[in-house]
Each structure stands twice: as C-alpha cells, then as structure tokens.
Scaffold this active site. Structure first.
Site, PDB file in Angstrom:
ATOM      1  N   CYS A 253     -12.327   0.659  99.539  1.00 22.64           N
ATOM      2  CA  CYS A 253     -11.172   0.307 100.363  1.00 22.64           C
ATOM      3  C   CYS A 253     -10.200   1.489 100.553  1.00 22.64           C
ATOM      4  O   CYS A 253      -9.916   2.211  99.600  1.00 22.64           O
ATOM      5  CB  CYS A 253     -10.450  -0.874  99.713  1.00 22.64           C
TER       6      CYS A 253
ATOM      7  N   GLY B 235     -11.895   2.604 103.231  1.00 18.51           N
ATOM      8  CA  GLY B 235     -13.136   3.052 103.854  1.00 18.51           C
ATOM      9  C   GLY B 235     -13.200   4.523 104.205  1.00 18.51           C
ATOM     10  O   GLY B 235     -14.044   4.934 105.003  1.00 18.51           O
TER      11      GLY B 235
ATOM     12  N   LYS C 187     -10.398  11.836  88.066  1.00 15.71           N
ATOM     13  CA  LYS C 187      -8.948  11.995  88.120  1.00 15.71           C
ATOM     14  C   LYS C 187      -8.498  12.724  86.856  1.00 15.71           C
ATOM     15  O   LYS C 187      -8.820  12.311  85.738  1.00 15.71           O
ATOM     16  CB  LYS C 187      -8.258  10.641  88.220  1.00 15.71           C
TER      17      LYS C 187
END
Length: 360
Positions: free
Chosen positions: A220, A222, A305
C-alpha cells in the site's frame, strides 16, 4: 595519489568512513579517515602514496554499501586563484594520461550545489586544457579512466581519477530518475533505482520480463507494485491498507488484505519478491530468509530501515547472519548485495538472488 574520495549521502559520513576503514584493512592498507557531518563525502588518506590507486582498483564500488562513487585523489587543492584555476588542476593531474571523460562535480549538499553553475561553465575550458596537456583524449572513451574534479568549496577541489570498470556511470553517483505522473507514491523511485543498480542492463529484458509473477509485501498504496506492473508482471499485493485504483484497474494486481509477515503465497512460481515494510531490519531479514529457505522466489529486493547509530555495523551483521542462515538451511547458490541508494533515506536496499548461475 594518497587519498580515496568517496561520495555518500549527507549524514552518513560516519557509516561510509567505518566501511572504508574495514575494507582498506582487509587489503592491509593503512590510513585514516577525514570527514565532517553533513559534508556528503569521506576522505580516506593512505599512509603511503599510491595506495589510493590500489584501493580504487581492488575494492569494488558495488560492494560498498554507503559510497555512491569513489576516486583516487591528490591532496586538497586550496586557494585556487580566480584568474587561473585551470593551471593548478592540470598540473595536479599530470600523471594521468589519456583519460576518457571529465566530470566536474560537487558533494550532494545544498551549500555545494551553489557551485553547480560554476562547475558547468568551468568544465568546457578545463576540458580543452586537459586535452591539450594529453591528460584527456580528444574524444570520450568509455573504457579509459574518468577524471574527477570535485569542488568542496569555492576555490577548493579534490582532483583525481576513477577506473571506468569500477565507477558509477552518473555524476556524483546519482541517477536522475523522474517519477511518472500516475505513480501512486514517490517510493516508486526506490525500486526503479534498485532494478537499475542491481540488474545489469543487458540482463533486464530477461530478468524483468512481462508475464512474471511477483509479490509485494507491504504494498500500500502501490509505489513498488507500480514498477512491477509497468514491466508487465502479475503482482500479489499484500497489505491491509488500500491499493491505488489505477493499479487495480490494470488487471495485473491481486490485492491480499493480510499481514505481510504471515502471508503465504498460494502459488509458489514467484520470480520477484519485493518488500518495503516499516519494521525492524532484523525482522524483515528473517522474513526474507524464511521465503528463501522455502524456495518461494528467485530474486528479492527489500529495504532495511536503519537505526540512528551504528548503521554500518547493523547492516553488516544482518547480511552476515543471512548468509550463514541460508547456508545452514541448504541454500548454497545465492548472492547478496546491498546499497544505500540515492532515493533511499534512512534505509539500505538489499538484493538477494537465488541460483544466480542458472539461465533465466
């Protein structure tokens, strides 16, 4: 040449410095680093003249995580006179012969970028002078060394050269990519750059081809799915959040509203696994390891990360652990590469390729 000049992202100088110290020690080359926070470059000064060329030749730029570009350099040229900056630079490059290209650059900082207009104008007369001296060939040659003149401040520059087979093809090591108007998010550029960096141009047609099956974990809205779709792939987009409607309308995306850490693909003929989830890097690495051990993909690109401190140590430990775990579980034929890409910020992009020696 006594210095190795390395371009990096501003704020990551300590990580770049830690890495080059380790790599130089592996080659038994002594030296020390010189850098300042937010300079966007690191200097590794060798104890012996000539050792910088050894480093520039024997350390693969692609194997360095935090360096975008590097070149063997002379001592900093200071106080270059406004009336004649060219002569000192030509003299400093006297030992370089028949180079194939000239790049007049700056570090990637706002302060240094103020010199960019000067650099563009300065390139033309400097190129002419270097050709006249024999340092630069009359015509560009992609197989010859590349001359670098990096202005770190007004009237101050590091000069030297990189080898064409161990150098970024981009000024300052920065690819200039444009975001498409219909892309769902700017994160799309991260995967676009990753494909360009990790997959050789001559292999992209076969390794990034239409009809392949892909999975995007944490998809999400995308941004990464977009890069897979535009290359003609069919994508399982896994995320509890909503997906971009334009992507769904292509008919190439199936949205699974699920937790990426618990998702198991119903079909295992997956070529590409991509993942850009905001999660602890060790947890993401463990997820990718599990997929690799199960043999659910051929290639993966994922982001780690980074913590605020000891980032080089953290990444090195994770990659070493991944290598060990995969081998312990019978995954013997694979390659791992990592890079702090230009479109990354506080993260490192990793490419894991299983069975890299098999034809695609």
């Amino acid at each position: 040449m006594i210095n190795l000049f390395l371009f990096c992202r501003a704020g990551y100088e300590k990580d770049c410095a830690a890495e080059i110290q380790v790599r130089a020690a592996e080659l038994d080359i002594g030296g020390f680093v010189k850098t300042n926070t937010n300079d966007a470059y690191v200097i590794f000064q060798c104890f012996q003249a000539g050792d910088a060329e050894v480093l520039a030749k024997n350390i693969s730029l692609d194997s360095l995580i935090f360096a975008r570009q590097m070149f063997a350099a002379k001592e900093l040229l200071k106080g270059l006179p406004e009336q004649d900056r060219i002569s000192p630079i030509v003299e400093a490059l006297a030992q370089v012969h028949k180079a194939g290209e000239l790049r007049v650059e700056t570090p990637d900082t706002n302060e240094a970028k103020e010199l960019s207009n000067f650099c563009r104008k300065f390139t033309v007369p400097l190129r002419q002078a270097l050709k006249k001296s024999g340092t630069l060939l009359e015509k560009e040659n992609s197989k010859r060394p590349i001359i670098h003149v990096c202005f770190v401040a007004s009237g101050q520059a590091y000069v030297g050269y990189s080898l064409s087979n161990n150098s970024s093809p981009y000024f300052m090591g920065i690819p200039r990519l444009k975001i498409a108007a219909d892309a769902p998010s700017r994160s799309t550029l991260k995967l676009d750059e990753a494909f360009i960096h990790f997959i050789p141009k001559e292999e992209q047609e076969t390794r990034l081809s239409s009809g392949m099956k892909a999975v995007d974990l944490g998809a999400c809205p995308g941004g990464w799915t977009y890069q897979l779709v535009r290359r003609g792939m069919f994508v399982a987009a896994v995320d509890n959040g909503p997906m971009d409607q334009g992507l769904m309308d292509t008919g190439q995306v199936k949205h699974y509203q699920a937790d990426g850490f618990r998702f198991e693909p119903p079909r295992k003929n997956i070529t590409w696994l991509v993942c850009d989830m905001i999660e602890k890097p060790s947890r993401v690495a463990e997820l990718i390891e599990a997929w690799a051990i199960n043999g659910w993909f051929k290639e993966a690109i994922f982001n780690l990360k980074l913590p605020m401190k000891a980032r080089y140590k953290e990444v090195s430990t994770i990659l070493a652990t991944m290598d060990e775990i995969l081998k312990e579980n019978g995954v013997d034929d694979f390659s791992i590469a990592a890079k702090h890409l230009y479109h990354d910020r506080d993260e490192v992009t990793v490419h894991l390729c299983l069975r890299p020696t098999q034809p695609w």
